[in-house]
Design a protein around this motif. Structure first.
Motif, PDB file in Angstrom:
ATOM      1  N   SER A  80      13.232  24.887 -15.547  1.00 37.73           N
ATOM      2  CA  SER A  80      12.681  24.291 -16.766  1.00 37.73           C
ATOM      3  C   SER A  80      12.000  25.334 -17.634  1.00 37.73           C
ATOM      4  O   SER A  80      12.139  25.326 -18.864  1.00 37.73           O
ATOM      5  N   ILE A  81      11.267  26.242 -17.009  1.00 36.36           N
ATOM      6  CA  ILE A  81      10.594  27.299 -17.767  1.00 36.36           C
ATOM      7  C   ILE A  81      11.613  28.227 -18.420  1.00 36.36           C
ATOM      8  O   ILE A  81      11.467  28.599 -19.595  1.00 36.36           O
ATOM      9  N   VAL A  82      12.662  28.578 -17.704  1.00 37.43           N
ATOM     10  CA  VAL A  82      13.703  29.443 -18.263  1.00 37.43           C
ATOM     11  C   VAL A  82      14.398  28.756 -19.434  1.00 37.43           C
ATOM     12  O   VAL A  82      14.621  29.366 -20.490  1.00 37.43           O
ATOM     13  N   CYS A  83      14.712  27.482 -19.292  1.00 37.01           N
ATOM     14  CA  CYS A  83      15.361  26.744 -20.380  1.00 37.01           C
ATOM     15  C   CYS A  83      14.447  26.637 -21.595  1.00 37.01           C
ATOM     16  O   CYS A  83      14.900  26.781 -22.738  1.00 37.01           O
ATOM     17  N   TRP A  98       9.456  21.648  -1.160  1.00 40.25           N
ATOM     18  CA  TRP A  98       8.807  22.575  -2.080  1.00 40.25           C
ATOM     19  C   TRP A  98       9.785  23.535  -2.726  1.00 40.25           C
ATOM     20  O   TRP A  98       9.598  23.957  -3.862  1.00 40.25           O
ATOM     21  N   LYS A  99      10.851  23.879  -2.031  1.00 39.25           N
ATOM     22  CA  LYS A  99      11.834  24.795  -2.605  1.00 39.25           C
ATOM     23  C   LYS A  99      12.556  24.157  -3.787  1.00 39.25           C
ATOM     24  O   LYS A  99      12.782  24.801  -4.813  1.00 39.25           O
ATOM     25  N   MET A 100      12.909  22.894  -3.651  1.00 42.65           N
ATOM     26  CA  MET A 100      13.585  22.185  -4.735  1.00 42.65           C
ATOM     27  C   MET A 100      12.646  22.003  -5.926  1.00 42.65           C
ATOM     28  O   MET A 100      13.058  22.158  -7.084  1.00 42.65           O
ATOM     29  N   ILE A 101      11.389  21.712  -5.678  1.00 39.84           N
ATOM     30  CA  ILE A 101      10.405  21.544  -6.755  1.00 39.84           C
ATOM     31  C   ILE A 101      10.202  22.865  -7.479  1.00 39.84           C
ATOM     32  O   ILE A 101      10.181  22.916  -8.714  1.00 39.84           O
ATOM     33  N   ALA A 102      10.072  23.954  -6.738  1.00 39.57           N
ATOM     34  CA  ALA A 102       9.886  25.273  -7.352  1.00 39.57           C
ATOM     35  C   ALA A 102      11.115  25.668  -8.167  1.00 39.57           C
ATOM     36  O   ALA A 102      10.981  26.233  -9.268  1.00 39.57           O
ATOM     37  N   THR A 123       0.843  -1.192   0.000  1.00 36.91           N
ATOM     38  CA  THR A 123       0.000   0.000   0.000  1.00 36.91           C
ATOM     39  C   THR A 123       0.881   1.247   0.000  1.00 36.91           C
ATOM     40  O   THR A 123       2.034   1.218   0.401  1.00 36.91           O
ATOM     41  N   ILE A 124       0.307   2.323  -0.463  1.00 33.01           N
ATOM     42  CA  ILE A 124       1.004   3.602  -0.509  1.00 33.01           C
ATOM     43  C   ILE A 124       0.302   4.551   0.456  1.00 33.01           C
ATOM     44  O   ILE A 124      -0.905   4.744   0.375  1.00 33.01           O
ATOM     45  N   ASP A 125       1.063   5.118   1.350  1.00 32.46           N
ATOM     46  CA  ASP A 125       0.513   6.087   2.291  1.00 32.46           C
ATOM     47  C   ASP A 125       0.554   7.460   1.627  1.00 32.46           C
ATOM     48  O   ASP A 125       1.608   8.079   1.513  1.00 32.46           O
ATOM     49  N   LEU A 126      -0.595   7.923   1.172  1.00 34.65           N
ATOM     50  CA  LEU A 126      -0.651   9.182   0.435  1.00 34.65           C
ATOM     51  C   LEU A 126      -0.326  10.386   1.307  1.00 34.65           C
ATOM     52  O   LEU A 126       0.264  11.354   0.844  1.00 34.65           O
ATOM     53  N   LYS A 127      -0.695  10.320   2.557  1.00 34.80           N
ATOM     54  CA  LYS A 127      -0.403  11.433   3.466  1.00 34.80           C
ATOM     55  C   LYS A 127       1.103  11.587   3.642  1.00 34.80           C
ATOM     56  O   LYS A 127       1.645  12.698   3.595  1.00 34.80           O
ATOM     57  N   GLU A 128       1.797  10.485   3.803  1.00 41.01           N
ATOM     58  CA  GLU A 128       3.251  10.527   3.956  1.00 41.01           C
ATOM     59  C   GLU A 128       3.915  11.026   2.667  1.00 41.01           C
ATOM     60  O   GLU A 128       4.858  11.821   2.712  1.00 41.01           O
ATOM     61  N   LEU A 129       3.421  10.594   1.532  1.00 37.62           N
ATOM     62  CA  LEU A 129       3.958  11.042   0.250  1.00 37.62           C
ATOM     63  C   LEU A 129       3.729  12.539   0.056  1.00 37.62           C
ATOM     64  O   LEU A 129       4.629  13.260  -0.372  1.00 37.62           O
ATOM     65  N   PHE A 130       2.534  13.013   0.392  1.00 40.80           N
ATOM     66  CA  PHE A 130       2.212  14.434   0.260  1.00 40.80           C
ATOM     67  C   PHE A 130       3.117  15.289   1.142  1.00 40.80           C
ATOM     68  O   PHE A 130       3.656  16.300   0.695  1.00 40.80           O
ATOM     69  N   PHE A 131       3.312  14.899   2.383  1.00 43.07           N
ATOM     70  CA  PHE A 131       4.139  15.696   3.289  1.00 43.07           C
ATOM     71  C   PHE A 131       5.610  15.649   2.910  1.00 43.07           C
ATOM     72  O   PHE A 131       6.346  16.610   3.128  1.00 43.07           O
ATOM     73  N   SER A 132       6.061  14.552   2.318  1.00 41.60           N
ATOM     74  CA  SER A 132       7.449  14.511   1.864  1.00 41.60           C
ATOM     75  C   SER A 132       7.649  15.423   0.657  1.00 41.60           C
ATOM     76  O   SER A 132       8.720  16.002   0.479  1.00 41.60           O
ATOM     77  N   LEU A 133       6.620  15.568  -0.177  1.00 42.54           N
ATOM     78  CA  LEU A 133       6.716  16.510  -1.285  1.00 42.54           C
ATOM     79  C   LEU A 133       6.659  17.950  -0.801  1.00 42.54           C
ATOM     80  O   LEU A 133       7.378  18.817  -1.308  1.00 42.54           O
ATOM     81  N   ILE A 134       5.799  18.226   0.145  1.00 42.15           N
ATOM     82  CA  ILE A 134       5.686  19.586   0.703  1.00 42.15           C
ATOM     83  C   ILE A 134       6.989  19.996   1.382  1.00 42.15           C
ATOM     84  O   ILE A 134       7.397  21.157   1.331  1.00 42.15           O
ATOM     85  N   ALA A 135       7.670  19.049   1.990  1.00 38.89           N
ATOM     86  CA  ALA A 135       8.923  19.365   2.671  1.00 38.89           C
ATOM     87  C   ALA A 135       9.994  19.816   1.682  1.00 38.89           C
ATOM     88  O   ALA A 135      10.902  20.564   2.043  1.00 38.89           O
TER      89      ALA A 135
END
Length: 57
Positions: A34-37, A24-28, A10-22
């Motif tokens: 990518s947009i600049v390139c 956020w600076k790298m994702i941004a 099973t995949i814990d979606l809450k854990e996945l979501f919070f790991s992505l939110i943590a």
């Protein structure tokens, strides 16, 4: 040969979501880079289309 390890498929979606939110600076940063390139690529490459029309009456 029996395995006593408890495996879950099973995949814990809450854990996945919070790991992505943590991260956020790298994702941004990646999205912005990518947009600049993409914009630099579009500005530097020549247009590869041409239109030629002939109307015969």
């Amino acid at each position: 040969m029996s395995q006593t390890a408890n495996t879950e498929d099973t995949i814990d979606l809450k854990e996945l979501f919070f790991s992505l939110i943590a991260q956020w600076k790298m994702i941004a940063l990646c999205v912005l880079l990518s947009i600049v390139c993409a914009l630099l690529y579009l500005r530097t490459t020549p247009d590869t289309y041409a239109v030629d029309a002939l109307v015969q009456v």
